[in-house]
Structure formats: structure tokens, C-alpha cells
Motif scaffolding. Structure first.
Motif, PDB file in Angstrom:
ATOM      1  N   ILE A   1      10.487   5.225  -2.964  1.00  0.00           N
ATOM      2  CA  ILE A   1       9.508   5.497  -4.019  1.00  0.00           C
ATOM      3  C   ILE A   1       9.464   4.276  -4.929  1.00  0.00           C
ATOM      4  N   PHE A   2       8.303   3.657  -5.033  1.00  0.00           N
ATOM      5  CA  PHE A   2       8.136   2.470  -5.855  1.00  0.00           C
ATOM      6  C   PHE A   2       7.466   2.835  -7.173  1.00  0.00           C
ATOM      7  N   GLN A   3       7.896   2.205  -8.244  1.00  0.00           N
ATOM      8  CA  GLN A   3       7.260   2.351  -9.543  1.00  0.00           C
ATOM      9  C   GLN A   3       6.785   0.977 -10.008  1.00  0.00           C
ATOM     10  N   GLY A   4       5.493   0.878 -10.288  1.00  0.00           N
ATOM     11  CA  GLY A   4       4.932  -0.375 -10.762  1.00  0.00           C
ATOM     12  C   GLY A   4       4.793  -0.375 -12.266  1.00  0.00           C
ATOM     13  N   ALA A   5       5.085  -1.493 -12.881  1.00  0.00           N
ATOM     14  CA  ALA A   5       4.933  -1.632 -14.328  1.00  0.00           C
ATOM     15  C   ALA A   5       4.341  -2.997 -14.620  1.00  0.00           C
ATOM     16  N   VAL A   6       3.643  -3.101 -15.760  1.00  0.00           N
ATOM     17  CA  VAL A   6       2.967  -4.347 -16.076  1.00  0.00           C
ATOM     18  C   VAL A   6       2.903  -4.535 -17.572  1.00  0.00           C
ATOM     19  N   SER A   7       3.032  -5.770 -18.030  1.00  0.00           N
ATOM     20  CA  SER A   7       2.860  -6.120 -19.437  1.00  0.00           C
ATOM     21  C   SER A   7       1.630  -7.002 -19.556  1.00  0.00           C
ATOM     22  N   SER A   8       0.695  -6.596 -20.382  1.00  0.00           N
ATOM     23  CA  SER A   8      -0.487  -7.417 -20.645  1.00  0.00           C
ATOM     24  C   SER A   8      -1.012  -7.088 -22.014  1.00  0.00           C
ATOM     25  N   GLN A   9      -1.641  -8.045 -22.675  1.00  0.00           N
ATOM     26  CA  GLN A   9      -2.116  -7.820 -24.030  1.00  0.00           C
ATOM     27  C   GLN A   9      -3.251  -6.816 -24.061  1.00  0.00           C
ATOM     28  N   GLY A  10      -4.057  -6.765 -22.987  1.00  0.00           N
ATOM     29  CA  GLY A  10      -5.229  -5.898 -23.009  1.00  0.00           C
ATOM     30  C   GLY A  10      -5.075  -4.637 -22.205  1.00  0.00           C
ATOM     31  N   LYS A  11      -4.034  -4.561 -21.402  1.00  0.00           N
ATOM     32  CA  LYS A  11      -3.808  -3.419 -20.519  1.00  0.00           C
ATOM     33  C   LYS A  11      -4.974  -3.192 -19.568  1.00  0.00           C
ATOM     34  N   SER A  12      -5.845  -4.191 -19.399  1.00  0.00           N
ATOM     35  CA  SER A  12      -7.035  -4.033 -18.577  1.00  0.00           C
ATOM     36  C   SER A  12      -6.728  -4.519 -17.167  1.00  0.00           C
ATOM     37  N   ILE A  13      -6.003  -3.710 -16.432  1.00  0.00           N
ATOM     38  CA  ILE A  13      -5.619  -4.061 -15.073  1.00  0.00           C
ATOM     39  C   ILE A  13      -6.708  -3.580 -14.119  1.00  0.00           C
ATOM     40  N   VAL A  14      -7.193  -4.490 -13.279  1.00  0.00           N
ATOM     41  CA  VAL A  14      -8.275  -4.151 -12.359  1.00  0.00           C
ATOM     42  C   VAL A  14      -7.733  -3.595 -11.056  1.00  0.00           C
ATOM     43  N   THR A  15      -6.706  -4.235 -10.483  1.00  0.00           N
ATOM     44  CA  THR A  15      -6.174  -3.788  -9.198  1.00  0.00           C
ATOM     45  C   THR A  15      -4.656  -3.825  -9.178  1.00  0.00           C
ATOM     46  N   TYR A  16      -4.097  -2.925  -8.360  1.00  0.00           N
ATOM     47  CA  TYR A  16      -2.682  -2.936  -8.023  1.00  0.00           C
ATOM     48  C   TYR A  16      -2.613  -3.069  -6.497  1.00  0.00           C
ATOM     49  N   PHE A  17      -1.715  -3.928  -5.997  1.00  0.00           N
ATOM     50  CA  PHE A  17      -1.675  -4.152  -4.557  1.00  0.00           C
ATOM     51  C   PHE A  17      -0.225  -4.318  -4.102  1.00  0.00           C
ATOM     52  N   TRP A  18       0.180  -3.461  -3.186  1.00  0.00           N
ATOM     53  CA  TRP A  18       1.513  -3.520  -2.593  1.00  0.00           C
ATOM     54  C   TRP A  18       1.389  -3.974  -1.146  1.00  0.00           C
ATOM     55  N   ASP A  19       2.158  -4.991  -0.758  1.00  0.00           N
ATOM     56  CA  ASP A  19       2.280  -5.421   0.634  1.00  0.00           C
ATOM     57  C   ASP A  19       3.717  -5.153   1.070  1.00  0.00           C
ATOM     58  N   PHE A  20       3.878  -4.147   1.946  1.00  0.00           N
ATOM     59  CA  PHE A  20       5.221  -3.718   2.330  1.00  0.00           C
ATOM     60  C   PHE A  20       5.830  -4.588   3.428  1.00  0.00           C
ATOM     61  N   LYS A  21       5.065  -5.553   3.938  1.00  0.00           N
ATOM     62  CA  LYS A  21       5.539  -6.514   4.932  1.00  0.00           C
ATOM     63  C   LYS A  21       5.934  -5.863   6.260  1.00  0.00           C
ATOM     64  N   ASP A  22       5.393  -4.669   6.483  1.00  0.00           N
ATOM     65  CA  ASP A  22       5.560  -4.045   7.794  1.00  0.00           C
ATOM     66  C   ASP A  22       4.198  -3.747   8.418  1.00  0.00           C
ATOM     67  N   GLY A  23       3.187  -4.461   7.911  1.00  0.00           N
ATOM     68  CA  GLY A  23       1.840  -4.274   8.423  1.00  0.00           C
ATOM     69  C   GLY A  23       1.006  -3.289   7.637  1.00  0.00           C
ATOM     70  N   THR A  24       1.559  -2.733   6.536  1.00  0.00           N
ATOM     71  CA  THR A  24       0.829  -1.752   5.742  1.00  0.00           C
ATOM     72  C   THR A  24       0.779  -2.196   4.284  1.00  0.00           C
ATOM     73  N   THR A  25      -0.257  -1.723   3.581  1.00  0.00           N
ATOM     74  CA  THR A  25      -0.446  -2.029   2.169  1.00  0.00           C
ATOM     75  C   THR A  25      -0.815  -0.752   1.427  1.00  0.00           C
ATOM     76  N   ASN A  26      -0.888  -0.847   0.078  1.00  0.00           N
ATOM     77  CA  ASN A  26      -1.211   0.312  -0.743  1.00  0.00           C
ATOM     78  C   ASN A  26      -1.758  -0.174  -2.076  1.00  0.00           C
ATOM     79  N   ASN A  27      -2.725   0.589  -2.654  1.00  0.00           N
ATOM     80  CA  ASN A  27      -3.351   0.208  -3.919  1.00  0.00           C
ATOM     81  C   ASN A  27      -2.997   1.136  -5.068  1.00  0.00           C
ATOM     82  N   GLU A  28      -2.001   2.015  -4.898  1.00  0.00           N
ATOM     83  CA  GLU A  28      -1.591   2.906  -5.967  1.00  0.00           C
ATOM     84  C   GLU A  28      -0.609   2.197  -6.906  1.00  0.00           C
TER      85      GLU A  28
END
Length: 565
Positions: free
Chosen positions: A86-113
Motif C-alpha cells: 500500500i503506497f501513500q503519496g504526499a506532496v508539498s507545494s505552495q499552491g497545492k494545485s497538483i495536476v497529475t500523480y503517476f506511479w511506475d512500479f517497474k514491473d510493467g504497470t503504472t497507476n494514477n491514484e
């Protein structure tokens, strides 16, 4: 007796038992190291804040002027295939205006959650990449290494694990069934970085225990351990069962152990807490039940230094129940994450709340305080209280967020007959120079409330309060008052600063869904109150203004509501 020698010659049972502990602890420690460098837990994203003294408040260990920073937190970093992480993503930004999240698991699969769960089917070492993209095109990438091993053929092939070389059992310091205080303190003050509070045939009975500057330490309580207050030993109102002063990089793994006090003995005061963290920096408290104290289950504050505070605190899988004052008090803290915990059945002396956030002076703080997946229930008074009355406009702005949590059947029977009967109490205090900031609630559920679910008493120039995607069922079932009430303060000339977004209410009593109590005083304004409600109740009651107030004087008040069948 050499305590290290004793620990390593204990039974095979304890080694096997600790095998499970160590895998869990390794994952927790990995998470702990990452937490201290990330912005927030999961999607608990707060901007950094500054005080009027031009001091930048450290919300995550980086200043607000710094660029976009991503963090990725796996719940586990190694194991046998197939391995679920189970992965938890976190981010610091002044505007909190994040457009995309992208995970590359390096086993041929990705995820945008933001927080995906992924299964690694095959053995290997995977350098997982997590990338966030800001609306201005800025990107930040962070890596997590996941090691997946071949599955074992059978249990006999597993390698027996052992304790770290400097680990000790607390009982090796001379456990005494009648009073284990000395063994408990000596183990924790031994200088060892890995301490096991091992299960004995009787409880660990201790007197008030105060420990200073525990640093870089892991404390593991074995399943079934009860740390019990010695009867008759807590005569002082300031006695605390487990009192930690200035702990740093401290991990406490409870394995469902219990801290138990003798509540019936404590007929005065409100300070006999089960556990106190004062001036802590980097503390994880996980998997404990805290009950029957004379004060709070958990007390989180600064040390004795003016303006001090606890920071980088994680409280997870904790049950705080039947405490005399409240389940948890936060007096002064920054960067706090409370997850998957319950605060219930506080009763005995005011405030009798599930959780109370209440600084004692203007130099203290409530910065980046986060609750997720928590339950607040059956407390004598409110489930959750924001009471920053001692803070003012010169204090660091507050930032509090509660998500994915449930409130039910609070305000059972307040000890104070004048207590405000509400699931959630949002107060400003009596001063006319209120603290700024924000309090956010998202995906909150209210169930079975006897009285109000929200009571707010803040001026429009105080901190803002917002609700998003919240629901209430079978609430205000006493048939008096209202479901939500906003009330003015006599020292202010405004009431407001509330946003209710997509709020569903379902109840059967003949009360208004919202009441705004304001005076008819010349110049008084209800300001900046907006809402979008869907209401299912048989009487189709409109919003109600009381106190002689004329809503014609409203400023930026837009409350849209629809009654549905």
C-alpha cells in the motif's frame, strides 16, 4: 546479570514471536523516516504558514518558499511474492494545485491514484517511481525500493530471526509482580535502542513514571501486556502513568497492549494522564489501548519552555476509552497525524470530549494537525473540540484537517450542565482578536446524534471552517434546537467563515437543519457563510434566524438547500 545476555538466551517462543514484530517494525521505521521528510499524510495537504513575527512555520521540515517536493510511503518494503504494498503519496507545494500523480512500479504497470495498492507478482528488486506534476508544469519524482523474494516452500525452511544485538527484555532488570516500576524505568534508561516489554504472568504494575530525552529508541510491548497504574500511588493530580519529556525519534509499538489506570480512585483534578508527550520530536505511537485514566488517554504538548511544542507525531491504531477528562488533548503541536484510532466514553470531569485542541497561551500552536479514519463516539460531551481561545491574530495560524471519520452518539450526559450539546464544537474564545487559519472536514459521517452535529461560534475574521462531502443520519433526535447552529460572540460584530459543500442530512424530528443566532445590533453582519445541502426530513423546515437578526444585513451568505423525499 547481563541484560543483553539474558535477552538472547530466552526461549525459542520469544524469538519466534518477535519475528513477526521485527517485520512490522521495519516497515514502520521505514515509514517513520519518510514521514519526517514529507508534507503530509496521504492527501492531507496543507500549505505552510507564517506568523505575524515573519517566522515561517515549518509544516514539513521544509520552508514554504521551497519548490515542489514529493514523498512516497510504502507500508512495507520487502516480503515474499506475491507481495501486496500500500503506497501513500504526499506532496508539498505552495499552491497545492497538483495536476497529475503517476506511479511506475517497474514491473510493467503504472497507476494514477494518490494512494494506490499494488501487488508485485514476481521476485525482484523494484525501484518504484512516484511523480507529481504541478499546474505550472513543475515535476517532482521520488523513489521507493521494494524487494520481493521467492516464496518459502514451507515453514521449516524459514530462518529463525533474533533481536538486534543491543535489544533487551525489560523483565531482565528484575521484574516484580507487586511493583515493576524500577525494572520498567531501568530498561528504558539503559541506553539500549530496542526494548521489549515482555509479557509476564501478571501485569506490569508501575508508579508514576517520568522519562527524559529518550532518543533513537524502539519500545515494543508484547501482545497481552498490561501496563497498570499501581493502586494508591497516583495521589498527586499531576501524576502521569507514562510521562515522556523531550523524546526524539521514538517508536512505541503496542501490539494491542493496554495502559490501564484506576479511574475510580481519582476523584479530584484532571491531570492523571495515561501517556503524555511533551516537547516530542519524531514520535510514533501505534497499537495501544489507553483507558481508565484520571485525565486524558493521550496528552500532547510542549515542554516547559515558552512557545515549545511537539512535532512530527504519528498516532495510529490507538483506542482511548473511559478516561476521566478526554480521549486526547493537543495543547501545542505541529505536524501531527492521527490515523485509524478511536476516542470514546470520556466521562468524569469537563470537557469530557473525545479530542480537545486547546492551547494554553498565545505562543503555542496547532499547525498541520491531521485526523484520518478515526471514530469519536459515546463521549459525555463533544466528540471533537477546537478551542483556540488563548490564541490571537499574532499567533501562528491554525491548520487542522479531519477526513474519512465518524461521529456518533456524543454528548451522552455532560458533567457540566451548561455544556454545549453538539457532536463537534468549534469555538473562538472570548477575545476580540481571533487567531487566523483553517479547519477542514472532508467525508465526515454523523450517526445517531441526540443534539446538534455542528456548533460554531467564530467571527468572520477568525479561522475558516469548511465541510466537504459529509453526511448525517438520524441526528438531532431529541427534537430540540437544530442540526447545525452558528452563534455570535458578544465581543464581535460579525459571525461567519463557514463553507458547507455537498452536505446530506437525514433525520425525522421537527427542527431546522440550520439555525443562525445573531443579535439585531446595528452594524452586526453575518458574513461569508456558504452551503449546499440536500435534506431528507418530513417537515421541510427552512433555515432559521433567531436573536432578532435580520438576514437582509447578510454579506456573502449563500445557503442553497433542497428538501428531498
Amino acid at each position: 546479570m547481563n541484560p543483553n545476555h539474558c535477552a538472547f538466551n530466552t526461549s525459542i517462543y520469544k524469538n519466534l514471536l518477535m519475528k513477526t514484530y521485527l517485520s512490522k517494525i521495519a516497515a514502520i521505521l521505514c515509514c517513520f523516516n519518510l514521514v519526517l521528510s514529507c508534507t503530509a499524510d496521504t492527501d492531507l495537504l496543507f500549505d505552510s504558514v507564517t506568523s505575524s513575527k515573519e517566522e515561517e512555520a515549518m509544516v514539513t521540515g521544509v520552508r514554504a518558499k521551497n519548490p515542489l517536493i514529493a514523498s512516497a510511503i510504502p507500508n512495507i518494503t520487502s516480503g515474499e511474492a506475491p507481495l501486496e504494498v500500500i503506497f501513500q503519496g504526499a506532496v508539498s507545494s505552495q499552491g497545492k494545485s497538483i495536476v497529475t500523480y503517476f506511479w511506475d512500479f517497474k514491473d510493467g504497470t503504472t497507476n494514477n491514484e494518490v494512494n494506490p495498492t499494488h501487488v508485485f507478482e514476481n521476485p525482484g528488486v523494484y525501484l518504484v517511481e512516484f511523480t507529481v506534476t504541478h499546474k505550472n508544469g513543475t515535476k517532482s519524482t521520488v523513489n521507493s525500493t521494494i524487494t520481493v523474494s521467492e516464496p518459502a516452500n514451507n515453514e521449516e525452511e524459514e530462518v529463525e530471526s533474533s533481536y538486534p544485538t543491543n535489544a533487551v527484555f525489560a523483565s531482565s532488570y528484575g521484574f516484580d509482580a507487586d511493583d515493576a516500576t524500577e525494572a520498567f524505568k531501568d530498561a528504558l534508561n539503559s541506553g539500549n535502542s530496542f526494548i521489549v516489554i515482555d509479557k509476564q504472568t501478571t501485569d506490569w504494575i508501575i508508579q508514576p513514571t517520568k522519562l527524559y530525552d529518550l532518543t533513537n529508541m524502539t519500545i515494543v510491548f508484547e501482545p497481552g501486556v498490561k501496563l497498570r497504574a499501581k493502586s494508591g500511588a497516583f495521589t498527586s493530580q499531576n501524576s502521569i502513568l507514562f510521562n515522556l519529556v523531550r523524546p526524539k525519534n521514538l517508536v512505541i509499538i503496542g501490539n494491542d497492549a493496554e495502559f490501564v489506570m484506576n479511574k475510580t480512585e481519582y476523584t479530584d483534578g484532571e491531570g492523571r494522564h495515561a501517556i503524555a508527550i511533551k516537547g516530542g520530536d519524531g514520535v510514533i505511537l501505534k497499537g495501544l489501548t489507553l483507558r481508565d485514566s484520571g485525565g486524558d488517554g493521550i496528552y500532547l504538548a510542549g515542554s516547559s519552555t515558552t512557545g515549545s511544542y511537539s512535532k512530527n507525531i504519528v498516532i495510529e491504531d490507538v483506542v482511548s476509552t473511559n478516561n476521566r477528562r478526554q480521549g486526547m488533548s493537543i495543547i501545542s503541536a505541529q505536524d501531527v497525524w492521527v490515523r485509524n484510532s478511536e476516542f470514546t466514553k470520556s466521562n468524569g470531569t469537563s470537557p469530557e470530549a473525545g479530542v480537545d485542541l486547546e492551547p494554553n497561551n498565545a505562543e503555542e500552536r496547532l499547525v498541520n494537525i491531521n485526523f484520518s479514519n478515526c471514530k469519536f463516539s459515546n463521549n459525555n460531551s463533544s466528540g471533537f473540540v477546537v478551542g483556540p481561545g488563548k490564541l490571537n491574530s499574532s499567533s501562528i495560524p491554525i491548520s487542522i484537517r479531519v477526513i474519512d471519520s465518524e461521529f456518533s452518539n456524543n454528548t451522552v450526559s455532560p458533567e457540566n450542565s451548561r455544556a454545549i450539546r453538539t457532536e463537534m464544537l468549534l469555538g473562538q474564545g472570548i477575545h476580540d482578536d481571533p487567531v487566523k487559519g483553517s479547519v477542514q472536514f472532508e467525508r465526515i459521517t454523523f450517526r445517531g446524534s441526540k443534539y446538534r452535529i455542528v456548533y460554531g461560534k467564530t467571527a468572520a475574521d477568525s479561522y475558516t471552517v469548511s465541510f466537504k462531502d459529509s453526511k448525517a443520519y438520524n441526528v438531532a433526535n431529541s427534537g430540540t434546537g437544530s442540526v447545525i447552529e452558528l452563534q455570535y460572540s458578544s465581543v464581535e460584530n460579525t459571525l461567519g467563515g463557514f463553507q458547507f459543500g455537498d452536505f446530506y442530512l437525514e433525520y425525522s424530528t421537527n427542527v431546522p437543519f440550520m439555525k443562525i443566532l445573531a443579535p439585531n445590533t446595528a452594524g452586526f453582519i453575518v458574513k461569508d457563510v456558504n452551503g449546499d445541502f440536500r435534506i431528507k426530513e418530513p417537515f421541510d423546515n427552512p433555515i432559521q434566524y433567531t436573536g432578532g437578526y435580520n438576514p437582509v444585513s447578510n454579506s456573502n451568505v449563500n445557503i442553497i438547500y433542497q428538501h428531498i423525499n
